[in-house]
Design a protein around this motif. Structure first.
Motif, mmCIF file in Angstrom:
data_model
loop_
_atom_site.group_PDB
_atom_site.id
_atom_site.type_symbol
_atom_site.label_atom_id
_atom_site.label_comp_id
_atom_site.label_asym_id
_atom_site.label_seq_id
_atom_site.Cartn_x
_atom_site.Cartn_y
_atom_site.Cartn_z
ATOM 1 N N ALA A 14 0.817 -1.214 0.000
ATOM 2 C CA ALA A 14 0.000 0.000 0.000
ATOM 3 C C ALA A 14 0.851 1.264 0.000
ATOM 4 N N GLY A 15 2.141 1.124 -0.339
ATOM 5 C CA GLY A 15 3.028 2.283 -0.286
ATOM 6 C C GLY A 15 2.587 3.412 -1.191
ATOM 7 N N LEU A 16 2.248 3.086 -2.427
ATOM 8 C CA LEU A 16 1.820 4.130 -3.362
ATOM 9 C C LEU A 16 0.487 4.737 -2.933
ATOM 10 N N ASP A 17 -0.421 3.895 -2.397
ATOM 11 C CA ASP A 17 -1.707 4.399 -1.913
ATOM 12 C C ASP A 17 -1.513 5.308 -0.701
ATOM 13 N N ALA A 18 -0.571 4.929 0.187
ATOM 14 C CA ALA A 18 -0.306 5.747 1.368
ATOM 15 C C ALA A 18 0.256 7.107 0.968
ATOM 16 N N ALA A 19 1.136 7.128 -0.036
ATOM 17 C CA ALA A 19 1.693 8.398 -0.500
ATOM 18 C C ALA A 19 0.593 9.325 -1.016
ATOM 19 N N ASP A 20 -0.384 8.753 -1.736
ATOM 20 C CA ASP A 20 -1.505 9.553 -2.235
ATOM 21 C C ASP A 20 -2.434 9.984 -1.113
ATOM 22 N N ARG A 21 -2.712 9.064 -0.185
ATOM 23 C CA ARG A 21 -3.675 9.361 0.888
ATOM 24 C C ARG A 21 -3.170 10.465 1.813
ATOM 25 N N PHE A 22 -1.871 10.423 2.144
ATOM 26 C CA PHE A 22 -1.333 11.381 3.104
ATOM 27 C C PHE A 22 -0.510 12.485 2.438
ATOM 28 N N HIS A 23 -0.460 12.466 1.106
ATOM 29 C CA HIS A 23 0.206 13.529 0.333
ATOM 30 C C HIS A 23 1.663 13.711 0.763
ATOM 31 N N VAL A 24 2.435 12.611 0.696
ATOM 32 C CA VAL A 24 3.834 12.650 1.135
ATOM 33 C C VAL A 24 4.739 12.122 0.028
ATOM 34 N N GLY A 25 6.039 12.463 0.129
ATOM 35 C CA GLY A 25 7.038 12.001 -0.813
ATOM 36 C C GLY A 25 7.747 10.759 -0.314
ATOM 37 N N ALA A 26 8.865 10.416 -0.997
ATOM 38 C CA ALA A 26 9.559 9.166 -0.691
ATOM 39 C C ALA A 26 10.119 9.141 0.728
ATOM 40 N N SER A 27 10.729 10.247 1.169
ATOM 41 C CA SER A 27 11.322 10.266 2.515
ATOM 42 C C SER A 27 10.266 10.123 3.591
ATOM 43 N N ALA A 28 9.170 10.850 3.446
ATOM 44 C CA ALA A 28 8.090 10.761 4.435
ATOM 45 C C ALA A 28 7.436 9.388 4.410
ATOM 46 N N LEU A 29 7.314 8.801 3.218
ATOM 47 C CA LEU A 29 6.749 7.459 3.110
ATOM 48 C C LEU A 29 7.644 6.445 3.811
ATOM 49 N N ALA A 30 8.958 6.598 3.634
ATOM 50 C CA ALA A 30 9.897 5.693 4.304
ATOM 51 C C ALA A 30 9.814 5.819 5.814
ATOM 52 N N THR A 31 9.402 6.994 6.304
ATOM 53 C CA THR A 31 9.313 7.212 7.747
ATOM 54 C C THR A 31 8.295 6.287 8.394
ATOM 55 N N PHE A 32 7.236 5.929 7.666
ATOM 56 C CA PHE A 32 6.266 4.970 8.206
ATOM 57 C C PHE A 32 6.967 3.685 8.630
ATOM 58 N N SER A 33 7.648 3.064 7.685
ATOM 59 C CA SER A 33 8.327 1.802 7.973
ATOM 60 C C SER A 33 9.506 2.010 8.904
ATOM 61 N N LEU A 34 10.201 3.146 8.761
ATOM 62 C CA LEU A 34 11.354 3.421 9.614
ATOM 63 C C LEU A 34 10.948 3.514 11.077
ATOM 64 N N LEU A 35 9.884 4.267 11.355
ATOM 65 C CA LEU A 35 9.429 4.402 12.734
ATOM 66 C C LEU A 35 8.950 3.069 13.288
#
Length: 451
Positions: free
Chosen positions: A40-61
């Motif tokens: 759901a990475g691409l869907d999450a980027a669209d849903r929360f309006h974030v780029g690659a670094s912010a998207l990586a923060t989900f899994s990183l945290l």
């Protein structure tokens, strides 16, 4: 250094399989929730309006919480037992999955993933401890690999079930509906799971008994420090951490977040084709997990060759894909890469086969927690580095994924450095004599040649 007697070997049998199966079911659901973001990475980027670094923060945290909890969870398992820790973990990761489904903002979604990571952190160490309490020691490598195999089946569910459901019914129904699985596994966990068979209670820990009698926080702190210090002092524990560090992260990063975007955006595949390749990684893991478990169970000398061979083959395939001339690598090369990535998980489980014989039963949870930190620290580092490099280079995946080689090189150096000391210590340390099939291990019997 004198070694205290090891309790008699558990008998195994059908009841052991049933009880262990409950714990593994909890781990199975935790992995579904953990890897749900990978599809759901691409869907999450669209849903929360974030780029690659912010998207990586989900899994990183999520992984930061997971890795940070490993030693505390190991101590909790050693002190409180498996059932209590697994129950708490199931409650936390279920609440986290529901929270992620309903989060209206990026910040709240981050908090939900952190809670999920906290609950997830309590599952695998508990399941490993359950296996050592219910099955004979000679079954240890196979039982651990089987637990990892069932966990990968959870990853398969994310890819084959959650992905199409997400695209069919939408974000909230898909994630909230999946959270029901957490409630389902709680029922048998609370009603039927037991920490160990009757008559096979673990030996009381002197420091723990003193702490309970005196009620002193200072004694409790001393117990914690001693558990960590003595576990870490064993070369086998440190070698196990570096084996886990070096082998697990290439597949983890690919499945957890960056595999789908890489295959779709960099390799030009459809989401369906990319999902099929992610599924191939999982199927390969499940197949190779059984093979690795059987090989290590029969020959301890195969551990290092399997680890080094897996790392070398993974690096070779990644280099072949990333350096392939032209915009896209051929499908057959991507298929081969995914088949090889499937070996990373089984190879990482070998880390526990170094930590297990290096520590007595009352330190197994702590030692497993230290070992399990390795792969997740490497995964966090790579997830963050790939996200930062993608943003910095305009989505140049070849540069971003080059971080894989840096971490693999660092890990191999540490493995080769620690290997002689760990193997020498194994030869010194008494281990239980493997009991005959159906027989009970007599307490106090040892075989120094068993490893």
């Amino acid at each position: 250094m004198s070694v205290p007697p090891i309790p008699k070997d558990p008998p195994g049998g059908r009841r052991a399989v049933a009880v262990w199966g409950i714990g593994v079911a909890v781990y199975f659901v935790a992995v579904i929730f953990r890897t749900s973001l990978g599809v759901a990475g691409l869907d999450a980027a669209d849903r929360f309006h974030v780029g690659a670094s912010a998207l990586a923060t989900f899994s990183l945290l999520q992984l930061l919480v997971y890795a940070g909890m490993q030693i505390p969870v190991g101590l909790m398992v050693d002190r409180l037992g498996t059932k209590k820790v697994l129950t708490l973990g199931a409650v936390l990761f279920t609440v986290g999955q529901i929270g992620f489904a309903l989060s209206p903002s990026y910040g709240m979604a981050l908090a939900a993933r952190a809670l999920l990571g906290c609950g997830d952190a309590m599952t695998f160490i508990s399941v490993l401890r359950l296996g050592t309490r219910w099955f004979p020691a000679r079954r240890g490598p196979l039982v651990a690999q089987l637990a990892g195999l069932v966990g990968m089946a959870g990853n398969l569910v994310s890819t084959l079930v959650l992905a199409p459901v997400l695209h069919g019914v939408g974000w909230v129904p898909a994630f909230a509906g999946s959270a029901v699985a957490g409630l389902v596994v709680l029922v048998p966990l609370v009603l039927f799971l037991r920490d160990h068979p009757e008559g096979y209670e673990p030996r009381p820990e002197p420091a723990a008994a003193a702490t309970a009698a005196d009620g002193g926080a200072a004694r409790a702190g001393g117990f914690v420090r001693r558990q960590i210090r003595e576990s870490w002092s064993e070369p086998g524990t440190r070698l196990g951490l570096w084996v886990h560090f070096t082998t697990q992260f290439p597949a983890m990063v690919f499945l957890l977040l960056w595999g789908m975007p890489y295959l779709v955006e960099a390799q030009g595949l459809s989401r369906t084709a990319a999902g099929g390749l992610l599924t191939l990684v999982v199927v390969s893991h499940m197949t190779l997990g059984l093979a690795y478990g059987q090989i290590v169970g029969r020959s301890q000398s195969a551990r290092i060759p399997l680890v080094v061979g897996t790392v070398g083959l993974t690096a070779l395939l990644w280099a072949s894909v990333l350096l392939y001339p032209g915009a896209h690598a051929p499908l057959r090369l991507l298929v081969t890469l995914c088949l090889v990535l499937g070996s990373c998980g089984p190879a990482s489980m070998i880390g526990f086969d170094f930590a297990r014989p290096a520590n007595p039963p009352e330190r197994q949870g702590t030692a497993s927690g230290i070992t399990n930190m390795g792969g997740f620290i490497a995964s966090m580092t790579t997830l963050l580095a790939v996200g930062i490099l993608l943003d910095a280079t305009g989505d140049n995946y070849r540069i971003a994924f080059s971080t894989v080689f840096v971490l693999e090189a660092a890990g191999i150096v540490q493995i080769l450095r620690l290997r002689p000391r760990a193997l020498a210590r194994e030869r010194e340390r008494p281990v239980p004599v493997p009991a005959a099939e159906g027989a009970r291990q007599e307490p106090g019997r040892f075989d120094r040649a068993a490893v």
